[in-house]
Write an enzyme that holds these catalytic residues in place. Structure first.
Site, PDB file in Angstrom:
ATOM      1  N   ASP A  30       0.869  -1.190   0.000  1.00 34.37           N
ATOM      2  CA  ASP A  30       0.000   0.000   0.000  1.00 34.37           C
ATOM      3  C   ASP A  30       0.898   1.230   0.000  1.00 34.37           C
ATOM      4  OD1 ASP A  30      -3.236   0.515   0.830  1.00 34.37           O
ATOM      5  OD2 ASP A  30      -1.852   2.220   1.008  1.00 34.37           O
ATOM      6  N   THR A 121     -13.478  -1.092  -8.828  1.00 39.01           N
ATOM      7  CA  THR A 121     -14.623  -0.878  -9.717  1.00 39.01           C
ATOM      8  C   THR A 121     -14.253   0.204 -10.726  1.00 39.01           C
ATOM      9  OG1 THR A 121     -16.064  -1.451  -7.883  1.00 39.01           O
ATOM     10  CG2 THR A 121     -17.078  -0.265  -9.731  1.00 39.01           C
ATOM     11  N   GLU A 153     -15.493  -7.156  -7.595  1.00 30.95           N
ATOM     12  CA  GLU A 153     -15.636  -7.645  -6.214  1.00 30.95           C
ATOM     13  C   GLU A 153     -17.008  -7.233  -5.697  1.00 30.95           C
ATOM     14  OE1 GLU A 153     -13.762  -9.694  -4.213  1.00 30.95           O
ATOM     15  OE2 GLU A 153     -15.670  -9.460  -3.198  1.00 30.95           O
ATOM     16  N   LEU A 155     -18.096  -7.896  -2.432  1.00 30.75           N
ATOM     17  CA  LEU A 155     -18.181  -7.944  -0.957  1.00 30.75           C
ATOM     18  C   LEU A 155     -18.878  -6.705  -0.397  1.00 30.75           C
ATOM     19  CD1 LEU A 155     -15.931  -5.784   0.175  1.00 30.75           C
ATOM     20  CD2 LEU A 155     -14.369  -7.669  -0.130  1.00 30.75           C
ATOM     21  N   LYS A 206     -20.514  -5.147 -12.476  1.00 27.44           N
ATOM     22  CA  LYS A 206     -20.403  -4.519 -11.146  1.00 27.44           C
ATOM     23  C   LYS A 206     -21.321  -3.288 -11.049  1.00 27.44           C
ATOM     24  CE  LYS A 206     -18.924  -3.415  -7.148  1.00 27.44           C
ATOM     25  NZ  LYS A 206     -19.349  -4.109  -5.954  1.00 27.44           N
ATOM     26  N   GLY A 266     -45.953  -4.282 -20.444  1.00 28.11           N
ATOM     27  CA  GLY A 266     -47.292  -3.992 -20.963  1.00 28.11           C
ATOM     28  C   GLY A 266     -48.309  -4.732 -20.130  1.00 28.11           C
ATOM     29  N   CYS A 269     -51.930  -4.270 -15.979  1.00 31.88           N
ATOM     30  CA  CYS A 269     -51.643  -3.628 -14.692  1.00 31.88           C
ATOM     31  C   CYS A 269     -50.491  -2.626 -14.691  1.00 31.88           C
ATOM     32  CB  CYS A 269     -51.387  -4.707 -13.645  1.00 31.88           C
ATOM     33  SG  CYS A 269     -52.822  -5.771 -13.460  1.00 31.88           S
ATOM     34  N   LYS A 328     -46.699 -10.841 -22.566  1.00 32.23           N
ATOM     35  CA  LYS A 328     -45.752 -11.771 -21.956  1.00 32.23           C
ATOM     36  C   LYS A 328     -46.116 -13.186 -22.404  1.00 32.23           C
ATOM     37  CE  LYS A 328     -48.043 -12.618 -17.511  1.00 32.23           C
ATOM     38  NZ  LYS A 328     -47.900 -12.657 -16.076  1.00 32.23           N
ATOM     39  N   ARG A 335     -53.293  -6.077 -24.133  1.00 34.18           N
ATOM     40  CA  ARG A 335     -53.503  -4.682 -23.736  1.00 34.18           C
ATOM     41  C   ARG A 335     -52.153  -4.032 -23.469  1.00 34.18           C
ATOM     42  NH1 ARG A 335     -57.932  -5.932 -19.208  1.00 34.18           N
ATOM     43  NH2 ARG A 335     -56.485  -7.670 -18.972  1.00 34.18           N
TER      44      ARG A 335
HETATM   45  N1  LIG Z   1     -15.537  -0.898  -0.060  1.00 37.40           N
HETATM   46  C1  LIG Z   1     -16.363  -1.727  -0.636  1.00 37.40           C
HETATM   47  O1  LIG Z   1     -17.346  -2.198  -0.037  1.00 37.40           O
HETATM   48  C2  LIG Z   1     -16.115  -2.168  -2.037  1.00 37.40           C
HETATM   49  C3  LIG Z   1     -16.759  -3.319  -2.529  1.00 37.40           C
HETATM   50  C4  LIG Z   1     -16.505  -3.727  -3.834  1.00 37.40           C
HETATM   51  C5  LIG Z   1     -15.653  -2.973  -4.644  1.00 37.40           C
HETATM   52  N2  LIG Z   1     -15.059  -1.841  -4.148  1.00 37.40           N
HETATM   53  C6  LIG Z   1     -14.134  -1.110  -5.032  1.00 37.40           C
HETATM   54  O2  LIG Z   1     -12.805  -1.545  -4.742  1.00 37.40           O
HETATM   55  C7  LIG Z   1     -11.878  -0.458  -4.843  1.00 37.40           C
HETATM   56  C8  LIG Z   1     -11.176  -0.255  -3.514  1.00 37.40           C
HETATM   57  O3  LIG Z   1     -12.134   0.024  -2.517  1.00 37.40           O
HETATM   58  P1  LIG Z   1     -11.733   0.090  -0.981  1.00 37.40           P
HETATM   59  O4  LIG Z   1     -12.998   0.328  -0.240  1.00 37.40           O
HETATM   60  O5  LIG Z   1     -10.896  -1.057  -0.647  1.00 37.40           O
HETATM   61  O6  LIG Z   1     -10.851   1.440  -1.010  1.00 37.40           O
HETATM   62  P2  LIG Z   1      -9.930   2.019   0.158  1.00 37.40           P
HETATM   63  O7  LIG Z   1      -9.899   3.478  -0.048  1.00 37.40           O
HETATM   64  O8  LIG Z   1     -10.352   1.459   1.478  1.00 37.40           O
HETATM   65  O9  LIG Z   1      -8.492   1.418  -0.184  1.00 37.40           O
HETATM   66  C9  LIG Z   1      -7.727   1.794  -1.276  1.00 37.40           C
HETATM   67  C10 LIG Z   1      -6.273   1.640  -0.875  1.00 37.40           C
HETATM   68  O10 LIG Z   1      -5.440   1.808  -2.037  1.00 37.40           O
HETATM   69  C11 LIG Z   1      -4.263   2.479  -1.617  1.00 37.40           C
HETATM   70  N3  LIG Z   1      -3.586   3.018  -2.817  1.00 37.40           N
HETATM   71  C12 LIG Z   1      -3.954   4.054  -3.601  1.00 37.40           C
HETATM   72  N4  LIG Z   1      -3.067   4.208  -4.622  1.00 37.40           N
HETATM   73  C13 LIG Z   1      -2.144   3.250  -4.496  1.00 37.40           C
HETATM   74  C14 LIG Z   1      -0.985   2.863  -5.235  1.00 37.40           C
HETATM   75  N5  LIG Z   1      -0.619   3.521  -6.355  1.00 37.40           N
HETATM   76  N6  LIG Z   1      -0.263   1.811  -4.806  1.00 37.40           N
HETATM   77  C15 LIG Z   1      -0.632   1.144  -3.684  1.00 37.40           C
HETATM   78  N7  LIG Z   1      -1.706   1.448  -2.932  1.00 37.40           N
HETATM   79  C16 LIG Z   1      -2.475   2.490  -3.342  1.00 37.40           C
HETATM   80  C17 LIG Z   1      -4.754   3.503  -0.625  1.00 37.40           C
HETATM   81  O11 LIG Z   1      -3.704   3.970   0.206  1.00 37.40           O
HETATM   82  C18 LIG Z   1      -5.805   2.691   0.137  1.00 37.40           C
HETATM   83  O12 LIG Z   1      -5.271   2.049   1.260  1.00 37.40           O
HETATM   84  C19 LIG Z   1     -12.732   0.742  -5.294  1.00 37.40           C
HETATM   85  O13 LIG Z   1     -12.701   0.817  -6.696  1.00 37.40           O
HETATM   86  C20 LIG Z   1     -14.131   0.378  -4.819  1.00 37.40           C
HETATM   87  O14 LIG Z   1     -15.119   1.024  -5.604  1.00 37.40           O
HETATM   88  C21 LIG Z   1     -15.253  -1.450  -2.867  1.00 37.40           C
END
Ligand SMILES: NC(=O)c1ccc[n+]([C@@H]2O[C@H](COP(=O)([O-])OP(=O)(O)OC[C@H]3O[C@@H](n4cnc5c(N)ncnc54)[C@H](O)[C@@H]3O)[C@@H](O)[C@H]2O)c1
Length: 423
Positions: A30, A121, A153, A155, A206, A266, A269, A328, A335
Site C-alpha cells: 500500500d 470498480t 468484487e 463484498l 459490477k 405492458g 396492470c 408476456k 392490452r
Molecule cells: N468498499 C467496498 O465495499 C467495495 C466493494 C466492492 C468494490 N469496491 C471497489 O474496490 C476499490 C477499492 O475500494 P476500498 O474500499 O478497498 O478502497 P480504500 O480506499 O479502502 O483502499 C484503497 C487503498 O489503495 C491504496 N492506494 C492508492 N493508490 C495506491 C498505489 N498507487 N499503490 C498502492 N496502494 C495504493 C490507498 O492507500 C488505500 O489504502 C474501489 O474501486 C471500490 O469502488 C469497494
C-alpha cells in the site's frame, strides 16, 4: 504467487482471503506507509469482523507486506489492483490511482508475463482502452507481454470476510484468454460457479449490481414520499408486506425476471397503475421522478427496438416477421403490449408485417383492427418470406425452434437467445 496492490477493505480482504483459501503466498503493498505499517504489526486499520484474526494467522507466512511495489510484484504471476476509484469533480471515476499503479507495474516487469487484474470498480471499457493504452505506452503488447483482466468484487463492508471466502459467483472479465485461464485456476478452490466474460462485460456487471441497489433504495424513498403526500399510509408496514411477495424467494428468485431487459412492459396492470400512482402523487404534491422515468423509459425502449428493426430492413425487401404479440409469454393479453407500439412504428415506415403468436393472433387482430398485418398460423409461415425476424414476446416455442432462424437477421427484443451461435 499473488500480489495485491492497495490494502483497503477490498485489497486486505482479497490478500488474506487468498492466503486462507488457496494457501498461496500473497505479497501486499500500500502506498500509505502508516497503513502498511499498521497491517505489518497485525492491526487492521478499519473495522471488519474476522479480518484481524485471519491476518494474524497468515502474517509473515502467506502474507508478506512489502515496502515497494517492485518487491510486491517480483515473484507474483497475478497482480490484483485494489486501489480506490473515487468520483472526480466532473462526476467521472478518477482513474489516476489505477493509472499510477499500472505504470509502476509495467516499469518493473522485467520481461515476465504477469496478469494485471483490476479488482477496483472501473467504468466499462477502462481495461480495453485506458489500461491497454498505458501498457502500450510502456512498450508492451497487451494480452501478449502482459495479461489484463477485470475481476469485480461484490463484498459488502461489515461482511467482507464471509462475502470473499464464500462468494455467490466469481466473474472474470478477461482481455486475453491466458489471463482468464490463470484466474480461473486460482479461483478453483472457492468451489463456486465461475463466469468468464470479456473485460467490458465484467466491468459492466459490477455497475449493474450497484446501480440496481441504488435504484431500489431511491425507488423506495420516492414511494415513501408519495405515501407521505397522500397521507394515512403506514409506510413501514406497506414495505414489510411487499417483502412477503413470494417472487422474492427461491434461487434464482422469480423477481429476477423483472430485472431483465426486453422491449418494455405492458399488459393490464403495470402501465395503468404506474401512470395512476404518478398522477395521484402529482395531485397530492409529490411528483415521482422515478415513476416519470419508468413511463418514459418504457416508451423509449419500444422506440429503440423499432429503430433496430427498421435499420435491419433492406430497402428492396421491406418485410418483417414479428414473433410474439402478447405482452408476456403464456398469456393472450395484448392490452398495452409493446408489440402494438413497435408494429405501429414499423407500419408507418411502410414495412409489411407477417405476425405469429402462439395464442394471441385473434385477440390482437380484434383489438388493433386498423393495423395492416398478415397474421400467420405458425412460426414457420411467419418467417417464410422475411429475412428480418423480430422477437417481441419470450415464448418458449421461439427459443425451442431457434434452428429455423439460422439464415435470418434476428432482432431478439427479449434476449431469449444465448448468442448468435444459437441459430
Ligand atoms: N468498499 C467496498 O465495499 C467495495 C466493494 C466492492 C468494490 N469496491 C471497489 O474496490 C476499490 C477499492 O475500494 P476500498 O474500499 O478497498 O478502497 P480504500 O480506499 O479502502 O483502499 C484503497 C487503498 O489503495 C491504496 N492506494 C492508492 N493508490 C495506491 C498505489 N498507487 N499503490 C498502492 N496502494 C495504493 C490507498 O492507500 C488505500 O489504502 C474501489 O474501486 C471500490 O469502488 C469497494
Amino acid at each position: 504467487m499473488i500480489a495485491v496492490i492497495g490494502l483497503g477493505f477490498v485489497g486486505l480482504t482479497t490478500a488474506v482471503g487468498f492466503a486462507e483459501v488457496t494457501g498461496k503466498k500473497v505479497f501486499c503493498y500500500d502506498i500509505d506507509k502508516n497503513r502498511s505499517d499498521l497491517i505489518k504489526s497485525g492491526i487492521v486499520p478499519f473495522h471488519e469482523p474476522h479480518l484481524g484474526e485471519y491476518l494474524n494467522k497468515h502474517l509473515n507466512k502467506n502474507i508478506i507486506i512489502t515496502e515497494t511495489i517492485s518487491q510486491a510484484i517480483r515473484e507474483a504471476e497475478i497482480i490484483f489492483l485494489c486501489v480506490g476509484t473515487p468520483c472526480n469533480d466532473k462526476g467521472n471515476a478518477d482513474l489516476s490511482y489505477i493509472t499510477a499503479a499500472v505504470n509502476e507495474i509495467c516499469a518493473h516487469l522485467n520481461g515476465q508475463y504477469k496478469v494485471i487484474t483490476v479488482k477496483s470498480t472501473v467504468p466499462p471499457a477502462t481495461i480495453s482502452h485506458a489500461v491497454r493504452k498505458i501498457v502500450e505506452e510502456n512498450g508492451l503488447k497487451a494480452g501478449e507481454d502482459i495479461g489484463l483482466a477485470h475481476n469485480p468484487e461484490f463484498l459488502r463492508e461489515g461482511k467482507c470476510w464471509d462475502d470473499f471466502v464464500y462468494p455467490d459467483r466469481i466473474v472474470i472479465g478477461e482481455y486475453d484468454k491466458k489471463s482468464g485461464d490463470m484466474l480461473e485456476n486460482l479461483y478453483k478452490p472457492f468451489n463456486v460457479k465461475i463466469y468468464r466474460v470479456n473485460a467490458n462485460t465484467g466491468e459492466f456487471i459490477k455497475y449493474l449490481s450497484n446501480t440496481l441497489l441504488a435504484t431500489l433504495i431511491s425507488w423506495s424513498n420516492d414511494m415513501s414520499m408519495i405515501a407521505d403526500a397522500i397521507g394515512e399510509i403506514d409506510i413501514k408496514a406497506a414495505f414489510e408486506i411487499l417483502h412477503e411477495d413470494k417472487r422474492w424467494s427461491g434461487s434464482p428468485a422469480n423477481m429476477a425476471s423483472y430485472a431483465f431487459p426486453g422491449c418494455g412492459f405492458g399488459g393490464y396492470c403495470l402501465p395503468k397503475d404506474t401512470q395512476a400512482l404518478y398522477s395521484k402523487g402529482v395531485e397530492c404534491g409529490h411528483e415521482s421522478l422515478i415513476l416519470q422515468s419508468v413511463i418514459k423509459i418504457n416508451e423509449k425502449i419500444a422506440e429503440k427496438t423499432a429503430h433496430k428493426i427498421i435499420s435491419a430492413v433492406n430497402n428492396d425487401d421491406r418485410k418483417v416477421a414479428v414473433l410474439g404479440l402478447s405482452f408476456k409469454p403464456d398469456s393472450d393479453d395484448v392490452r398495452e403490449t409493446p408489440a402494438a407500439a413497435i408494429i405501429k412504428r414499423l407500419c408507418n415506415e411502410g414495412i409489411e408485417i407477417y405476425a405469429y403468436d402462439p395464442l394471441a393472433n385473434d385477440v390482437f387482430k380484434n383489438k388493433y383492427i386498423s393495423l395492416p398485418i398478415n397474421y400467420k398460423a405458425s412460426m414457420e409461415e411467419a418467417i417464410a418470406n422475411c429475412s428480418v425476424v423480430a422477437v417481441l414476446t419470450a415464448w418458449a416455442e421461439f427459443k425451442e425452434k431457434a434452428e429455423i432462424l439460422r439464415d435470418k437477421t434476428v432482432i431478439d427484443g427479449r434476449y431469449i437467445y444465448e448468442k448468435l451461435g444459437d441459430f
